[in-house]
Design a protein around this motif. Structure first.
Motif, PDB file in Angstrom:
ATOM      1  N   UNK A   1       0.828  -1.209   0.000  1.00 20.04           N
ATOM      2  CA  UNK A   1       0.000   0.000   0.000  1.00 20.04           C
ATOM      3  C   UNK A   1       0.859   1.254   0.000  1.00 20.04           C
ATOM      4  N   UNK A   2       0.222   2.349  -0.393  1.00 24.46           N
ATOM      5  CA  UNK A   2       0.828   3.674  -0.331  1.00 24.46           C
ATOM      6  C   UNK A   2      -0.165   4.595   0.366  1.00 24.46           C
ATOM      7  N   UNK A   3       0.319   5.350   1.341  1.00 21.89           N
ATOM      8  CA  UNK A   3      -0.541   6.238   2.120  1.00 21.89           C
ATOM      9  C   UNK A   3      -0.246   7.680   1.753  1.00 21.89           C
ATOM     10  N   UNK A   4      -1.302   8.442   1.509  1.00 23.54           N
ATOM     11  CA  UNK A   4      -1.208   9.894   1.337  1.00 23.54           C
ATOM     12  C   UNK A   4      -2.135  10.527   2.351  1.00 23.54           C
ATOM     13  N   UNK A   5      -1.632  11.514   3.087  1.00 25.31           N
ATOM     14  CA  UNK A   5      -2.478  12.133   4.103  1.00 25.31           C
ATOM     15  C   UNK A   5      -2.299  13.643   4.114  1.00 25.31           C
ATOM     16  N   UNK A   6      -3.378  14.341   4.405  1.00 25.15           N
ATOM     17  CA  UNK A   6      -3.344  15.793   4.621  1.00 25.15           C
ATOM     18  C   UNK A   6      -3.493  16.093   6.101  1.00 25.15           C
ATOM     19  N   UNK A   7      -3.515  15.035   6.903  1.00 24.51           N
ATOM     20  CA  UNK A   7      -3.733  15.184   8.334  1.00 24.51           C
ATOM     21  C   UNK A   7      -2.546  15.793   9.054  1.00 24.51           C
ATOM     22  N   UNK A   8      -2.773  16.240  10.265  1.00 25.18           N
ATOM     23  CA  UNK A   8      -4.022  16.020  11.001  1.00 25.18           C
ATOM     24  C   UNK A   8      -5.138  17.032  10.733  1.00 25.18           C
ATOM     25  N   UNK A   9      -4.799  18.160  10.132  1.00 23.13           N
ATOM     26  CA  UNK A   9      -5.833  19.197  10.015  1.00 23.13           C
ATOM     27  C   UNK A   9      -6.312  19.439   8.589  1.00 23.13           C
ATOM     28  N   UNK A  10      -5.572  18.969   7.582  1.00 27.23           N
ATOM     29  CA  UNK A  10      -5.958  19.223   6.197  1.00 27.23           C
ATOM     30  C   UNK A  10      -6.930  18.187   5.662  1.00 27.23           C
ATOM     31  N   UNK A  11      -7.362  18.402   4.404  1.00 27.25           N
ATOM     32  CA  UNK A  11      -8.308  17.488   3.761  1.00 27.25           C
ATOM     33  C   UNK A  11      -7.899  17.247   2.306  1.00 27.25           C
TER      34      UNK A  11
END
Length: 1006
Positions: A471-481
């Motif tokens: 898998x590959x994870x992309x995140x804007x967290x903790x506060x973004x979307x």
């Protein structure tokens, strides 16, 4: 089943560390797909039968933990036995906190008004709330019915912590194969490091007298009486139904606690039970039926996890479904909205930093300890046994021999089939269904031979790693979307179909799963796994959680799934690229946990879920089947003959059945054709006819036969060429564990801390870097005095420093306890060691101060002697110079110079007189120093006579003494020496002046 998969979710990057490539098993030469052995057979073997079964090679491995004494005996008397250990077992007492009565009163009342209206003491109310215009009151004791439940009272549950002799249990019953526990994590859990100081405050001592005082205070306040050493309420003895498991050491532990309860005056009904009866009674009945008050719970870990987000909820939060009442709506349920809120925030990633996660976790842990619905006893260092012929074993630090790696990798050279003994192979206390079964270690251990999870946890460091799906994870967290694309879909429970997500949908993170090792491979029945199976599994999960009918039928499953599914914002079934893209409102500071949260196990073909829905949900009234255990119903299982017959009959009606196909294909997002559907159904029917069960999965072994009456199950290797793994792919071997080595305490008094003086502790930690060391210092009362991270000196050495400002607050002649916790990022299981640090006594402190004073006097005298010697040397040089000058002048100037010499002689006599005076002064000073030492000793004796004030005055006394020596006597002596030096130089100057004066006179006379 859902819980097991979430807790044990796992990351590929960490597989590249030095502990994985172990080629000694000949992995490179092995190209055959599937596991290391061709067959494994599980058979029931009682614990008492294990030594002979191993000795006679009737079994190759035993999957249930041995009794400690038995493990010692096997080690000594069974030469072909190999023992394996890991902290995989947990023991606790679960207490029934249910009230004896729940009463609804009209009107909104205060708690005092409610007590008065019911005619009960205020202390009898254990639960209180309002709903609309009504007041709901829960009573732990009801005088109107003469009924009482001691464990409905939080104070009595708390008192039970002091009625458990953990040290004796560990040393005598567990024979040292364990450590005491005070909450749901032990010192062997990686997350323990963030709560260690909290646990240290609650290291409950065994104190029956104190427990008795707490219990007495509560019981008397509600009207109970102790008559002849026996507690009575409403004229009846206060009885406790104590269910005690008999298969293992819990039998001895339970009887020990029961004895103490009897000694405190309770009437204890000891109810010895085996697994099935105990499970059905405790978890299958309404707590308010009081079929049980106490139960000796036992747990087996499925693996190790670096950051716990689920256990804290499982063992303390009502929403998770593992607290009394079990989220069954027809039962009374334990409630604690604060713990629910805290653990939901932990579980769903509702925090913005690692530090906030830690604070939430700490707060929830302390509340769980204070609630004491579970009284934790010990973590067992579980011991398993194999023959010395078995190879390929990975020692999972959480699950031990039971780790999912070993059914895949264990083998005996020249022996294609392995036999694994277990305490139970079949039990009516569990069921083979994905949705609400496989909760016992007996079925868990077998099921994971047949199924590959999408992710799992690394066996040594507990990090999530990919198993079947990278898998590959992309995140804007903790506060973004992130924007959820328009091709993402969600299951609509009303229309029963997948629908596009609303425009503008946002999510915190995105996980792209590569399904190329799953989609396109085969189910055990030979049918190809497709994206239809993936989509349908997700749809059925949404269905049972959000469909009002289904969630009402299976509230425990819905309660467990809902927090996760609430976070899912969209799914993309990328058929062409064999990818699943999950958009999720979840963030974690370790992104691998985001992937773990976004997974859903693809365990069975979609049509097996279809028939499960029909029999256990849609036709429940006719079949009497349930997915999760419920009293009065049968627990649906895909391997029990009666249930399998129902499955087979239902499947037979699915062939060319357009109605059923259309319904199932809607769950599958329209990815099936009728031909594919018919092929699946026929393959299922053929499978059932061949194997007698309907458990079809996709792992390294397939279930060939399951004989519940004979307590045997046969699993054969799945060698299909599409299966992606082979022997050696999941072999890790033994970890290099982190261990605290030696330590050195550096203080002014060897081996002891002197209050007011610095103390430094150097600790050696052995293990795989990077290493870490934390410490906690507490007093005998359990008060935490200091915590922190040790300073790393080099890769294996750490320094803990306590300043003078800190140690000045320590008491003299007192023992303090230093708890050390060491761990590695690579092998995350901590090692803990407790050290005793002792402070010096007042006598030792005074002796040290006297030694300091004597040392100062010795140094002063040495310095003075050096200065006097220097003066004498200068005088001798002066005498030599004067003698030489005298001779020269006499020869040159005759009688006139003689007059000068006479004057110089007089000056020399003056110098001699000064030296004599100086010597006298030195003698006087030495006498003064001697008197000073005598005076100081006298002062020390005076100090010793008043020990009560020594701590507050010792520091200032030391300063005073040192000040007296340096500021008065020493400076005075230095002044005298300086004066002597000035006199010498003045005399030399006088000689020069005399010579000059004489020289001027001679020149004039010429």
């Amino acid at each position: 089943m859902r819980l097991v998969m979430r807790v044990s979710s796992i990351l590929l990057a960490l597989m590249l560390i030095a502990i994985i490539p172990l080629a000694n098993l000949g992995v490179a030469q092995q190209v055959q797909p599937g596991p290391a052995s061709d067959q494994i057979t599980f058979i029931r073997v009682t614990i008492d039968q294990v030594p002979d079964a191993i000795k006679n090679n009737q079994i190759d491995m035993y999957y249930y933990a041995l009794r400690p004494l038995q493990a010692q005996q096997i080690q000594q008397s069974v030469p072909n036995a190999v023992l394996w250990q890991a902290p995989a077992g947990l023991i606790d007492l679960i207490l029934n906190p249910a009230p004896v009565s729940v009463i609804t009163l009209n009107g909104t009342l205060t708690i005092k008004q409610a007590a008065a209206a019911l005619g009960v003491p205020l202390a009898a109310i254990v639960g209180f709330g309002t709903s609309g215009n009504q007041t709901i009151v829960e009573l732990g004791a009801n005088p109107n019915t003469s009924s009482i439940n001691p464990f409905a009272f939080k104070q009595i549950r708390w008192a039970m912590n002091y009625l458990v002799d953990r040290d004796t249990i560990v040393s005598q019953i567990l024979k040292g194969f364990g450590v005491p526990m005070y909450t749901f994590l032990s010192q062997y859990d990686p997350t323990y490091t963030i709560i260690a100081d909290i646990v240290a405050r609650y290291e409950f001592r065994y104190d029956p007298s104190y427990a008795d005082s707490l219990i007495t205070s509560v019981l008397t306040s509600v009207g109970a009486q102790k008559i002849g050493g026996v507690w009575y309420y409403g004229g009846k003895p206060i009885a406790i139904n104590f269910i005690i498991r008999i298969e293992d050491e819990r039998y001895d532990i339970g009887n020990m606690v029961a004895t103490d309860l009897k000694l405190l005056g309770f009437t204890v009904n000891v109810l010895p039970m085996r697994f099935t009866d105990a499970i059905n009674t405790v978890y299958g009945t309404d707590p308010m039926e009081f079929a049980w008050h106490i139960y000796t719970e036992g747990w087996g870990k499925g693996g190790i996890t670096r950051w716990d987000t689920a256990s804290i909820a499982q063992f303390s939060a009502p929403w998770f479904g593992y607290m009394p009442g079990w989220q069954e709506p027809t039962f009374w349920n334990y409630q604690n909205s604060t713990i629910d809120d805290l653990t939901l925030r932990i579980y769903t990633g509702n925090f913005t930093s690692q530090s906030e996660f830690v604070q939430l976790y700490r707060k929830a842990t302390e509340m769980a300890i204070q609630e004491s619905v579970r009284v934790w006893i010990a973590t067992r260092l579980d011991t398993w046994v194999t023959t010395n012929q078995v190879q390929g074993i990975t020692l999972d630090l959480g699950a031990g021999l039971r780790g999912i790696w070993n059914v895949r990798e264990a083998f005996v050279t020249g022996k294609p089939a392995l036999t694994i003994g277990h305490l139970w192979v079949y039990t009516s206390g569990d069921a083979w269904n994905y949705w609400g079964g496989i909760g016992s270690v007996y079925y868990f251990d077998q099921m994971y031979a047949t199924y590959d999870p999408l992710t799992w946890n690394h066996p040594f460091n507990g990090e999530p790693i990919p198993f079947r799906t990278p898998y590959v994870v992309t995140t804007a967290g903790p506060t973004g979307k992130l924007d959820v694309p328009s091709n993402a879909v969600m299951w609509d429970v009303n229309s029963k179909k997948w629908v596009p997500v609303p425009s503008g949908t946002k999510a915190t993170s995105m996980v792209v799963f590569d399904l190329s090792k799953l989609v396109g491979t085969k189910w055990h029945n030979g049918i190809t796994i497709t994206m239809a199976d993936v989509a349908a599994t997700w749809a059925y999960a949404f269905d049972i959680t959000y469909d009002p009918k289904y969630s009402a039928l299976e509230p425990r499953i819905a309660s467990n799934l809902k927090p996760t599914l609430d976070m899912i914002k969209g799914l993309v079934f990328d058929v062409q690229n064999k990818r699943l893209i999950v958009y999720i409102d979840y963030w974690f500071f370790d992104t691998n946990y985001i992937a773990g949260m976004a997974t859903l196990g693809i365990v069975n073909p979609l049509e097996i879920h279809t028939v499960t829905w029909q029999l256990a949900l849609d036709q429940r009234n006719q079949t009497g089947l349930v997915l999760y255990q419920r009293k009065g119903y049968q627990w649906f299982s895909l391997v029990y003959p009666d249930h399998v017959a129902l499955v087979k009959n239902a499947l037979a009606t699915y062939l060319n059945n357009q109605t059923v196909f259309a319904k199932a294909n809607a769950y599958a997002d329209g990815l099936l054709t009728m031909d594919e559907w018919n092929a699946r159904i026929q393959a299922d029917l053929n499978w059932i006819n061949a194997h007698g069960h309907a458990w079809i999965s996709q792992g390294p072994f397939y279930m060939d036969k399951f004989d519940k009456d004979a307590q045997t199950a046969v699993y054969k290797a799945f060698r299909d060429p599409t299966y992606p793994f082979k022997k050696g792919d999941w072999y890790y071997g033994k970890p290099i564990t982190t261990l605290i080595g030696g330590y050195t305490l550096s203080t002014v008094i060897p081996g002891k801390i002197l209050p007011g003086s610095p103390a430094n502790l150097t600790v050696v930690v052995n293990g795989i870097p990077p290493l870490h060391l934390e410490y906690i210092l507490k007093d005998a009362a359990g008060n935490i005095l200091s915590t922190g991270d040790a300073t790393q000196i080099n890769q294996t050495a750490f320094l803990i420093s306590f300043s003078s400002d800190f140690t000045i607050n320590l008491d003299y002649k007192t023992t303090y306890y230093l708890i050390l916790l060491a761990y590695s990022d690579i092998v995350a299981m901590p090692d803990m060691k407790k050290l005793e640090l002792t402070t010096a006594s007042t006598a030792e402190a005074l002796q040290y101060m006297q030694s300091l004073n004597q040392e100062a006097l010795n140094k002063l005298q040495s310095a003075l002697n050096q200065q006097i010697s220097s003066v004498y040397n200068q005088i001798n040089q002066l005498n030599s110079q004067l003698t030489q000058l005298n001779s020269t002048l006499t020869a040159m100037l005759g009688q006139q110079i003689q007059a000068v010499v006479t004057a110089l002689t007089q000056n020399i006599k003056t110098v001699s007189d000064v030296l004599t005076s100086l010597a006298n002064a030195v003698n006087t000073t030495q006498a003064t120093l001697t008197n000073f030492q005598s005076s100081a000793n006298s002062q020390f004796s005076s100090i010793s006579s008043d020990l009560s004030s020594i701590k507050s005055t010792l520091a200032s006394m030391q300063t005073t003494l040192q000040g007296a020596a340096s500021a008065s006597d020493v400076e005075a002596l230095k002044s005298q020496v300086s004066t002597l030096q000035n006199l010498v130089y003045a005399t030399l100057g006088l000689v020069v002046v005399t010579l000059i004066v004489s020289g001027i006179g001679l020149a004039r006379k010429k």
